[in-house]
Design a protein around this motif. Structure first.
Motif, PDB file in Angstrom:
ATOM      1  N   UNK A  84      27.463  16.595 -15.903  1.00  0.00           N
ATOM      2  CA  UNK A  84      28.232  16.994 -17.080  1.00  0.00           C
ATOM      3  C   UNK A  84      29.705  16.634 -16.962  1.00  0.00           C
ATOM      4  N   UNK A  85      30.249  16.856 -15.777  1.00  0.00           N
ATOM      5  CA  UNK A  85      31.655  16.489 -15.553  1.00  0.00           C
ATOM      6  C   UNK A  85      31.861  14.979 -15.669  1.00  0.00           C
ATOM      7  N   UNK A  86      30.915  14.207 -15.145  1.00  0.00           N
ATOM      8  CA  UNK A  86      31.013  12.745 -15.246  1.00  0.00           C
ATOM      9  C   UNK A  86      30.947  12.303 -16.707  1.00  0.00           C
ATOM     10  N   UNK A  87      30.016  12.870 -17.457  1.00  0.00           N
ATOM     11  CA  UNK A  87      29.871  12.485 -18.869  1.00  0.00           C
ATOM     12  C   UNK A  87      31.127  12.814 -19.670  1.00  0.00           C
ATOM     13  N   UNK A  88      31.647  14.018 -19.505  1.00  0.00           N
ATOM     14  CA  UNK A  88      32.836  14.393 -20.277  1.00  0.00           C
ATOM     15  C   UNK A  88      34.059  13.596 -19.843  1.00  0.00           C
ATOM     16  N   UNK A  89      34.138  13.275 -18.564  1.00  0.00           N
ATOM     17  CA  UNK A  89      35.266  12.470 -18.074  1.00  0.00           C
ATOM     18  C   UNK A  89      35.207  11.056 -18.626  1.00  0.00           C
ATOM     19  N   UNK A  90      34.012  10.469 -18.679  1.00  0.00           N
ATOM     20  CA  UNK A  90      33.883   9.113 -19.225  1.00  0.00           C
ATOM     21  C   UNK A  90      34.208   9.072 -20.719  1.00  0.00           C
ATOM     22  N   UNK A 118      28.798  20.913 -22.735  1.00  0.00           N
ATOM     23  CA  UNK A 118      28.570  20.980 -21.291  1.00  0.00           C
ATOM     24  C   UNK A 118      28.896  22.374 -20.756  1.00  0.00           C
ATOM     25  N   UNK A 119      29.989  22.942 -21.196  1.00  0.00           N
ATOM     26  CA  UNK A 119      30.355  24.279 -20.733  1.00  0.00           C
ATOM     27  C   UNK A 119      29.346  25.323 -21.168  1.00  0.00           C
ATOM     28  N   UNK A 120      28.819  25.179 -22.374  1.00  0.00           N
ATOM     29  CA  UNK A 120      27.801  26.109 -22.865  1.00  0.00           C
ATOM     30  C   UNK A 120      26.526  25.998 -22.030  1.00  0.00           C
ATOM     31  N   UNK A 121      26.126  24.782 -21.710  1.00  0.00           N
ATOM     32  CA  UNK A 121      24.948  24.580 -20.868  1.00  0.00           C
ATOM     33  C   UNK A 121      25.175  25.176 -19.489  1.00  0.00           C
ATOM     34  N   UNK A 166      33.521  12.173  -9.627  1.00  0.00           N
ATOM     35  CA  UNK A 166      32.335  12.829 -10.194  1.00  0.00           C
ATOM     36  C   UNK A 166      31.073  12.003  -9.939  1.00  0.00           C
ATOM     37  N   UNK A 167      31.195  10.689 -10.018  1.00  0.00           N
ATOM     38  CA  UNK A 167      30.039   9.821  -9.749  1.00  0.00           C
ATOM     39  C   UNK A 167      29.589   9.952  -8.299  1.00  0.00           C
ATOM     40  N   UNK A 168      30.529   9.914  -7.371  1.00  0.00           N
ATOM     41  CA  UNK A 168      30.188  10.061  -5.950  1.00  0.00           C
ATOM     42  C   UNK A 168      29.570  11.433  -5.692  1.00  0.00           C
TER      43      UNK A 168
END
Length: 95
Positions: free
Chosen positions: A31-37, A15-18, A83-85
């Motif tokens: 990306x933040x939501x995906x990594x957090x989940x 995610x950081x690279x993207x 992140x979802x909101x």
């Protein structure tokens, strides 16, 4: 547990690279939501396989570690909701 922790680290790296190449707000939120989940799943797995063996009987390390993991799960769940909101708000603002 270890594969989930590794997946969490790899997802954050990807995610950081993207984000270095392309960083619109909605993509950052996704990306933040995906990594957090993924991190939340790893923490839940850590709690599920608990207890760990601690050698120092003078301190109740098991209680301390369990408390820290539970607090981390709660805070990570709150972060996932935020992140979802944020993602939904950015999606609603897109034309």
């Amino acid at each position: 547990m270890l594969p989930l922790v590794n997946l969490s680290l790899i997802a954050a790296l990807i995610a950081s690279t993207i984000f270095l190449a392309h960083d619109p707000r909605w993509m950052r939120s996704a990306g933040d939501l995906a990594t957090t989940l993924i991190s939340l799943t790893a923490l839940a797995q850590i709690l599920r396989i608990f207890p760990f063996a601690f050698d120092d009987p003078t301190v109740d390390w098991a209680l301390i570690v369990r408390t820290v993991v539970i607090v981390a799960i709660a805070l990570t769940a709150i972060a996932a909701a935020v992140h979802l909101v944020t993602l939904l708000r950015h999606a609603a603002q897109r034309p």
